[in-house]
Design a protein around this motif. Sequence first.
Motif, PDB file in Angstrom:
ATOM      1  N   VAL A  97       0.876  -1.161  -0.050  1.00 35.47           N
ATOM      2  CA  VAL A  97       0.036   0.066  -0.066  1.00 35.47           C
ATOM      3  C   VAL A  97       0.788   1.260   0.192  1.00 35.47           C
ATOM      4  CG1 VAL A  97      -1.600   1.241   1.267  1.00 35.47           C
ATOM      5  CG2 VAL A  97      -2.081  -1.072   0.945  1.00 35.47           C
ATOM      6  N   THR A  98       1.878   1.346   0.795  1.00 34.39           N
ATOM      7  CA  THR A  98       2.838   2.290   0.788  1.00 34.39           C
ATOM      8  C   THR A  98       3.476   2.576  -0.452  1.00 34.39           C
ATOM      9  OG1 THR A  98       3.347   1.879   3.492  1.00 34.39           O
ATOM     10  CG2 THR A  98       4.787   3.384   2.126  1.00 34.39           C
ATOM     11  N   MET A  99       4.141   1.551  -1.186  1.00 34.43           N
ATOM     12  CA  MET A  99       4.516   1.519  -2.301  1.00 34.43           C
ATOM     13  C   MET A  99       3.660   2.349  -3.337  1.00 34.43           C
ATOM     14  SD  MET A  99       6.556  -1.400  -4.166  1.00 34.43           S
ATOM     15  CE  MET A  99       7.067  -2.041  -2.933  1.00 34.43           C
ATOM     16  N   ALA A 100       2.367   1.771  -3.602  1.00 34.92           N
ATOM     17  CA  ALA A 100       1.421   2.161  -4.328  1.00 34.92           C
ATOM     18  C   ALA A 100       1.043   4.080  -4.154  1.00 34.92           C
ATOM     19  CB  ALA A 100       0.067   1.493  -4.291  1.00 34.92           C
ATOM     20  N   ILE A 101       1.131   4.222  -3.030  1.00 37.24           N
ATOM     21  CA  ILE A 101       0.975   5.436  -2.573  1.00 37.24           C
ATOM     22  C   ILE A 101       2.081   6.485  -3.126  1.00 37.24           C
ATOM     23  CG2 ILE A 101       0.782   7.077  -0.702  1.00 37.24           C
ATOM     24  CD1 ILE A 101      -0.955   5.217   0.837  1.00 37.24           C
ATOM     25  N   MET A 102       3.332   6.055  -2.750  1.00 32.14           N
ATOM     26  CA  MET A 102       4.649   6.708  -3.194  1.00 32.14           C
ATOM     27  C   MET A 102       4.651   6.676  -4.780  1.00 32.14           C
ATOM     28  SD  MET A 102       7.335   5.330  -0.272  1.00 32.14           S
ATOM     29  CE  MET A 102       8.605   6.573  -0.749  1.00 32.14           C
ATOM     30  N   ILE A 103       4.219   5.691  -5.481  1.00 39.98           N
ATOM     31  CA  ILE A 103       4.158   5.828  -6.732  1.00 39.98           C
ATOM     32  C   ILE A 103       3.670   7.252  -7.539  1.00 39.98           C
ATOM     33  CG2 ILE A 103       3.568   4.637  -9.050  1.00 39.98           C
ATOM     34  CD1 ILE A 103       4.490   2.130  -7.661  1.00 39.98           C
ATOM     35  N   VAL A 104       2.143   7.283  -6.636  1.00 36.37           N
ATOM     36  CA  VAL A 104       1.649   8.546  -7.182  1.00 36.37           C
ATOM     37  C   VAL A 104       2.515   9.702  -6.645  1.00 36.37           C
ATOM     38  CG1 VAL A 104      -0.569   9.926  -6.456  1.00 36.37           C
ATOM     39  CG2 VAL A 104      -0.563   7.229  -6.618  1.00 36.37           C
ATOM     40  N   GLY A 105       2.938   9.725  -5.535  1.00 31.12           N
ATOM     41  CA  GLY A 105       3.871  10.939  -5.406  1.00 31.12           C
ATOM     42  C   GLY A 105       5.065  11.269  -6.162  1.00 31.12           C
ATOM     43  N   VAL A 106       5.728  10.301  -6.436  1.00 31.25           N
ATOM     44  CA  VAL A 106       6.775   9.971  -7.797  1.00 31.25           C
ATOM     45  C   VAL A 106       6.249  10.634  -8.862  1.00 31.25           C
ATOM     46  CG1 VAL A 106       8.830   9.008  -8.839  1.00 31.25           C
ATOM     47  CG2 VAL A 106       8.242   8.734  -6.456  1.00 31.25           C
ATOM     48  N   GLY A 107       5.297   9.964  -9.262  1.00 30.77           N
ATOM     49  CA  GLY A 107       4.411  10.277 -10.679  1.00 30.77           C
ATOM     50  C   GLY A 107       4.336  11.700 -10.769  1.00 30.77           C
ATOM     51  N   VAL A 110      12.899  27.933  -4.812  1.00 32.19           N
ATOM     52  CA  VAL A 110      11.677  27.547  -4.240  1.00 32.19           C
ATOM     53  C   VAL A 110      11.157  26.404  -5.147  1.00 32.19           C
ATOM     54  CG1 VAL A 110       9.267  28.178  -3.815  1.00 32.19           C
ATOM     55  CG2 VAL A 110      11.195  29.855  -3.442  1.00 32.19           C
ATOM     56  N   PRO A 111      10.645  25.157  -4.498  1.00 34.01           N
ATOM     57  CA  PRO A 111      10.129  24.176  -5.225  1.00 34.01           C
ATOM     58  C   PRO A 111       8.733  24.380  -5.876  1.00 34.01           C
ATOM     59  CG  PRO A 111      10.768  23.704  -3.025  1.00 34.01           C
ATOM     60  CD  PRO A 111      10.941  24.950  -2.999  1.00 34.01           C
ATOM     61  N   ALA A 112       8.647  23.991  -6.983  1.00 35.63           N
ATOM     62  CA  ALA A 112       6.992  23.985  -7.379  1.00 35.63           C
ATOM     63  C   ALA A 112       6.221  23.389  -6.606  1.00 35.63           C
ATOM     64  CB  ALA A 112       7.223  23.303  -8.894  1.00 35.63           C
ATOM     65  N   LEU A 113       4.906  23.822  -6.875  1.00 34.64           N
ATOM     66  CA  LEU A 113       3.923  23.226  -6.117  1.00 34.64           C
ATOM     67  C   LEU A 113       3.355  21.662  -6.350  1.00 34.64           C
ATOM     68  CD1 LEU A 113       1.401  26.338  -5.909  1.00 34.64           C
ATOM     69  CD2 LEU A 113       2.837  25.620  -3.989  1.00 34.64           C
ATOM     70  N   GLN A 114       3.612  21.526  -7.448  1.00 31.53           N
ATOM     71  CA  GLN A 114       3.393  19.934  -7.826  1.00 31.53           C
ATOM     72  C   GLN A 114       4.480  19.135  -6.976  1.00 31.53           C
ATOM     73  OE1 GLN A 114       2.193  19.345 -11.841  1.00 31.53           O
ATOM     74  NE2 GLN A 114       2.568  17.463 -11.797  1.00 31.53           N
ATOM     75  N   SER A 115       5.681  19.572  -7.163  1.00 31.14           N
ATOM     76  CA  SER A 115       6.667  18.984  -6.498  1.00 31.14           C
ATOM     77  C   SER A 115       6.585  18.782  -4.859  1.00 31.14           C
ATOM     78  CB  SER A 115       8.111  19.347  -6.642  1.00 31.14           C
ATOM     79  OG  SER A 115       8.358  19.329  -8.052  1.00 31.14           O
ATOM     80  N   LEU A 116       5.970  19.738  -4.510  1.00 35.08           N
ATOM     81  CA  LEU A 116       5.732  19.767  -2.911  1.00 35.08           C
ATOM     82  C   LEU A 116       4.391  18.938  -2.462  1.00 35.08           C
ATOM     83  CD1 LEU A 116       6.080  23.514  -2.183  1.00 35.08           C
ATOM     84  CD2 LEU A 116       7.706  21.740  -1.267  1.00 35.08           C
ATOM     85  N   ALA A 117       3.709  18.867  -3.646  1.00 33.92           N
ATOM     86  CA  ALA A 117       2.574  17.947  -3.274  1.00 33.92           C
ATOM     87  C   ALA A 117       2.957  16.460  -3.260  1.00 33.92           C
ATOM     88  CB  ALA A 117       1.315  18.438  -4.289  1.00 33.92           C
ATOM     89  N   GLY A 118       3.643  16.331  -4.365  1.00 37.99           N
ATOM     90  CA  GLY A 118       4.288  14.777  -4.593  1.00 37.99           C
ATOM     91  C   GLY A 118       5.249  14.529  -3.192  1.00 37.99           C
ATOM     92  N   GLY A 119       6.171  15.431  -2.826  1.00 42.97           N
ATOM     93  CA  GLY A 119       7.006  15.148  -1.711  1.00 42.97           C
ATOM     94  C   GLY A 119       6.142  14.901  -0.501  1.00 42.97           C
ATOM     95  N   ALA A 120       4.945  15.665  -0.091  1.00 43.45           N
ATOM     96  CA  ALA A 120       4.068  15.539   0.833  1.00 43.45           C
ATOM     97  C   ALA A 120       3.568  14.246   0.754  1.00 43.45           C
ATOM     98  CB  ALA A 120       2.989  16.838   0.956  1.00 43.45           C
ATOM     99  N   ILE A 121       3.066  13.482  -0.234  1.00 42.81           N
ATOM    100  CA  ILE A 121       2.702  12.405  -0.327  1.00 42.81           C
ATOM    101  C   ILE A 121       3.961  11.229   0.027  1.00 42.81           C
ATOM    102  CG2 ILE A 121       1.698  10.696  -1.988  1.00 42.81           C
ATOM    103  CD1 ILE A 121       0.491  12.827  -3.410  1.00 42.81           C
ATOM    104  N   LEU A 122       5.118  11.439  -0.412  1.00 47.83           N
ATOM    105  CA  LEU A 122       5.965  10.607  -0.149  1.00 47.83           C
ATOM    106  C   LEU A 122       6.526  10.553   1.199  1.00 47.83           C
ATOM    107  CD1 LEU A 122       8.421  11.473  -3.100  1.00 47.83           C
ATOM    108  CD2 LEU A 122       7.300   9.089  -2.805  1.00 47.83           C
ATOM    109  N   ILE A 123       6.400  11.831   1.936  1.00 47.20           N
ATOM    110  CA  ILE A 123       6.730  11.985   3.487  1.00 47.20           C
ATOM    111  C   ILE A 123       5.680  11.356   4.083  1.00 47.20           C
ATOM    112  CG2 ILE A 123       7.324  13.494   5.187  1.00 47.20           C
ATOM    113  CD1 ILE A 123       8.747  15.182   2.856  1.00 47.20           C
ATOM    114  N   GLY A 124       4.415  11.718   3.708  1.00 45.68           N
ATOM    115  CA  GLY A 124       3.470  10.962   4.611  1.00 45.68           C
ATOM    116  C   GLY A 124       3.321   9.552   4.425  1.00 45.68           C
ATOM    117  N   ALA A 125       3.353   9.184   3.340  1.00 43.74           N
ATOM    118  CA  ALA A 125       3.494   7.767   3.081  1.00 43.74           C
ATOM    119  C   ALA A 125       4.416   6.824   4.071  1.00 43.74           C
ATOM    120  CB  ALA A 125       3.449   7.201   1.681  1.00 43.74           C
ATOM    121  N   LEU A 126       5.499   7.460   4.060  1.00 43.25           N
ATOM    122  CA  LEU A 126       6.963   6.850   4.736  1.00 43.25           C
ATOM    123  C   LEU A 126       6.647   6.882   6.188  1.00 43.25           C
ATOM    124  CD1 LEU A 126       9.962   8.119   2.373  1.00 43.25           C
ATOM    125  CD2 LEU A 126       9.268   5.499   2.957  1.00 43.25           C
ATOM    126  N   VAL A 127       6.199   8.125   6.628  1.00 39.19           N
ATOM    127  CA  VAL A 127       6.030   8.381   8.118  1.00 39.19           C
ATOM    128  C   VAL A 127       5.030   7.336   8.574  1.00 39.19           C
ATOM    129  CG1 VAL A 127       5.252   9.811   9.749  1.00 39.19           C
ATOM    130  CG2 VAL A 127       6.859  10.722   8.147  1.00 39.19           C
TER     131      VAL A 127
END
Length: 297
Positions: free
Chosen positions: A130-140, A260-277
């Motif tokens: 499940v974590t891997m699937a969520i992170m794939i969305v963030g990386v995408g 300053v990171p792009a908003l889309q990169s920040l959104a993807g990063g937030a998904i990655l961090i949230g999934a890992l945490v």
Amino acid sequence: MLFPTLSSHTKGLVLTTIGGLALSLDVPLVRLGDGDVWSVTALRSLTTVAATFILWFLVRRFTSSRPPLVPGWAAAFAALLYGLSSMAFLGAVFNTTTANVVFIVAFTPMFAALLSWLFLGERPGVSTLVTMAIMIVGVGLIVENGLSAGHWLGDLLSALTALLIGGAITIGRATQREMGFVPLIATVIPAAIALLMVVPAGYHVANPFWVMLDGGIMLPLAFWCLATGPRYLSASEVGMFYLLETILAPIWVWMIFSEVPALQSLAGGAILIGALVGYSLWQMRSRSRSLATPLSH
């Protein structure tokens, strides 16, 4: 003995916090060097190699431990992967934003889980899948933004870095050998290749002090602390402190370089961090439950 008055768990927390903080300074120090990619790679890698031999000598001279630099042929292959990952990482730093680099490289543990499944038969649990699937969305999201911004090469190199490190981790897991020095001595590979490129093209690093500080102190300190952490903490707890680089590196770069990171990169990063945490907290909770469950006779 380090921190003799502290409990084992507290020692682990102190060590991994120091390691995560040191690792978070890697990208900012590389960029402060203000040089071309091959010159920075050569200087950073040579400094790390020198620091590794000094550290290895001190450990063998003043402790009872006799750790090998490269324990066997499997470790040599892992060193090759680590060396190539170092080159890919530095190439990514020079070809995309810091946020994109550290966010995508955060996918490393999921690559390791996938490779362990494919080659070692270690089927990941439902929480890992499940974590891997969520992170794939963030990386995408991050990669899609990189493609539109023309950063596709850097994003690709970031993903390659994560894959190579995941492969090296899988080899270490398969062999169960002591590989604390392998990621450090592996920097001889990018050092040799970078020197071959620097000689005809010329050397250029405007501020070598920062690159030498990174390669000679910060990276050895980070890898040693994070490699020692599992002696006192669970793997999931140690993994939490690797996230310090993911979270802090973009902040340091924003403070120093106003990037300053792009908003889309920040959104993807937030998904990655949230999934890992979430994954790490779940693993710690599951471990606590298993330890609390009395053994049946």
